[in-house]
Enzyme design. Structure first.
Site, mmCIF file in Angstrom:
data_model
loop_
_atom_site.group_PDB
_atom_site.id
_atom_site.type_symbol
_atom_site.label_atom_id
_atom_site.label_comp_id
_atom_site.label_asym_id
_atom_site.label_seq_id
_atom_site.Cartn_x
_atom_site.Cartn_y
_atom_site.Cartn_z
ATOM 1 C CE1 TYR A 97 27.488 -0.907 -17.152
ATOM 2 C CE2 TYR A 97 28.009 -1.067 -14.844
ATOM 3 C CZ TYR A 97 27.434 -0.361 -15.819
ATOM 4 O OH TYR A 97 27.199 1.207 -15.680
ATOM 5 C CE LYS A 116 30.315 2.855 -17.225
ATOM 6 N NZ LYS A 116 29.521 3.470 -18.427
#
Ligand SMILES: NC(=O)C1=CN([C@@H]2O[C@H](COP(=O)(O)OP(=O)(O)OC[C@H]3O[C@@H](n4cnc5c(N)ncnc54)[C@H](OP(=O)(O)O)[C@@H]3O)[C@@H](O)[C@H]2O)C=CC1
Ligand SMILES: CC(C)CCC[C@@H](C)[C@H]1CC[C@H]2C3=C(CC[C@]12C)[C@@]1(C)CCC(=O)C[C@@H]1CC3
Length: 401
Positions: free
Chosen positions: A199, A203
């Site tokens: 994740y 990002k």
């Protein structure tokens, strides 16, 4: 501009000699000018008082207040929409699902990876807030890459094509976190070389794309907001996970010595930071192409925060302690076991190295840059935020025994 009636010509008085007429006209013009000046002062005063968004927001607030919130059905997104409506914005929501009903909001349901889906939601819009992402604890690498990275590139292209001028990305302070202590970290820290999970890796890619696309010469300006540990009413993640863990009896042990400071940021402060950023983002402003930490500016020991929320919901605070490194290697071992048995059974462990790192290290960030460049100041204190949050989850409260 003065109102019509304030602009009307001088009113004539009873004497008709030319000197008196002239004098009367001058006096009336003077009076009207004073009246207009006074009213215009009042108007600007009213705006400044009503607004916590600073004087430089005047231009934007008056010129264009049409925006689209991508991910507007999510936790942060919904709070964004509510505040934007209160601030007089006209709001479109673009999301993969419709999360709530509001007749003042124009919903566009679609996938942000599709420009065709996006474009209708961006017509006539001046500002786009991009706060959509797959949930951070998902294991779906392909989805993270597709939505956070390639999807964000599509968002940028669609914004440019639709003539959107400002793109405000919700990034994450975790883009610089590698599982090691960060104390009062500034935005100058380099991106993590070894991000804690996939994740976070996507990002980073996402933030780089958005900041790299900043192009004020062509009237396209971008900024990234990096919140950390967002919490507040209606969050489906932080408080529910804590309560779930407590209910299952796994919330008895603190990882580390209980002193590690962490930022937990109340959702309304995160929203405030986003709106400030949008309103201060101008062609000549220092915000162009930059990242900003937005926190509560009150780092708190991780386990104190957890305990305050749990005790507020009538659960016991964790009592025992386990050394950080022991917990970390144990979690690594558990992950290894889960991997070994994965062809046979699927287990989703609570105790992961990533969560151990988040729970046992210092990770708090300076928001001096946001204070300096956009006059940011949290609008809700941590004490009040915890109180409001606890009160907002009556359904998660343990019945007294
Ligand atoms: N929560 C936190 O502590 C922190 C969050 N952030 C960032 O803040 C942002 C908002 O987080 P949060 O509100 O918690 O997340 P949510 O999951 O609550 O909201 C994200 C929304 O985006 C939607 N979405 C996901 N994929 C797509 C897609 N392909 N097209 C359109 N919409 C999509 C989600 O739908 P669905 O629910 O169906 O997936 C959801 O409605 C995210 O960018 C996150 O990375 C940053 C720091 C901390
Ligand atoms: C089970 C307990 C030991 C811990 C429970 C609390 C956690 C669920 C949360 C504590 C810090 C939070 C956090 C995030 C998610 C929820 C926590 C792990 C993020 C990973 C969400 C997405 C981000 O961008 C970064 C956040 C860092 C802090």
């Amino acid at each position: 501009m003065p109102k019509k009636e304030q602009m009307k010509g001088p009113s004539w008085s009873f004497c008709c000699c030319s000197q008196c007429l002239l004098l009367s006209a001058v006096v009336n013009i003077g009076k009207n000018l004073l009246k207009w000046r006074h009213e215009s002062d009042l108007r600007s005063q009213e705006f400044t008082e009503e607004s916590t968004y600073g004087a430089r927001s005047t231009h934007c607030a008056l010129a264009s207040k049409k925006c689209t919130v991508i991910g507007g059905s999510g936790f942060l997104g919904q709070h964004m929409v509510e505040r934007l409506l209160e601030r007089g914005y006209s709001v479109n929501v673009f999301d993969i699902r419709q999360g709530f009903e509001n007749e003042r909001v124009q919903f566009h349901i679609g996938d942000l990876c599709s420009k065709t889906d996006l474009l209708p939601a961006l017509q006539g819009v001046n500002i786009v807030f991009h706060c959509a992402s797959p949930a951070p604890f998902s294991n779906n690498k392909e989805l993270f890459y597709r939505v956070n990275y390639t999807g964000t590139r599509t968002v940028i292209q669609a914004c440019k094509e639709a003539g959107v001028q400002k793109l405000v990305l919700t990034s994450s302070a975790s883009v610089v976190f590698e599982g090691k202590d960060i104390k009062d970290g500034t935005e100058d820290l380099p991106y993590a070389h070894n991000p804690i999970d996939y994740y976070t890796e996507t990002k980073i890619l996402q933030e780089k794309e958005v900041l790299g696309s900043n192009d004020p010469a062509n009237n396209f300006m971008t900024v990234a907001i990096r919140p950390h540990g967002i919490f507040g009413p209606r969050d489906p993640q932080l408080v529910p996970i804590m309560v779930e863990t407590a209910k299952s009896g796994k919330m008895k042990i603190m990882i580390g010595n209980g002193k590690n400071l962490v930022d937990f940021t109340y959702v309304e402060n995160v929203v405030h930071g986003h709106i400030l950023a949008a309103e201060y983002l101008q062609k000549d402003s220092p915000l162009c192409g930059k990242a900003y930490h937005i926190t509560n500016d009150e780092p708190i020991p991780f386990w104190t925060f957890i305990s305050r929320v749990l005790v507020g919901l009538n659960y016991d605070a964790p009592k025992y302690k386990i050394p950080y490194l022991l917990a970390y290697y144990l979690a690594l071992f558990v992950s290894f076991l889960v991997l070994v048995v994965s062809p046979l059974i699927t287990i989703k462990p609570t105790f992961t190295p990533m969560r151990v790192a988040l729970a046992g290290t210092y990770h708090y960030y300076s928001c001096e840059r946001a204070k300096k460049d956009m006059g940011y100041k949290p609008v809700v204190s941590l004490d009040k935020a915890i109180e409001k949050t606890v009160q907002s989850y009556p359904q998660l409260r343990r019945a007294s025994q």
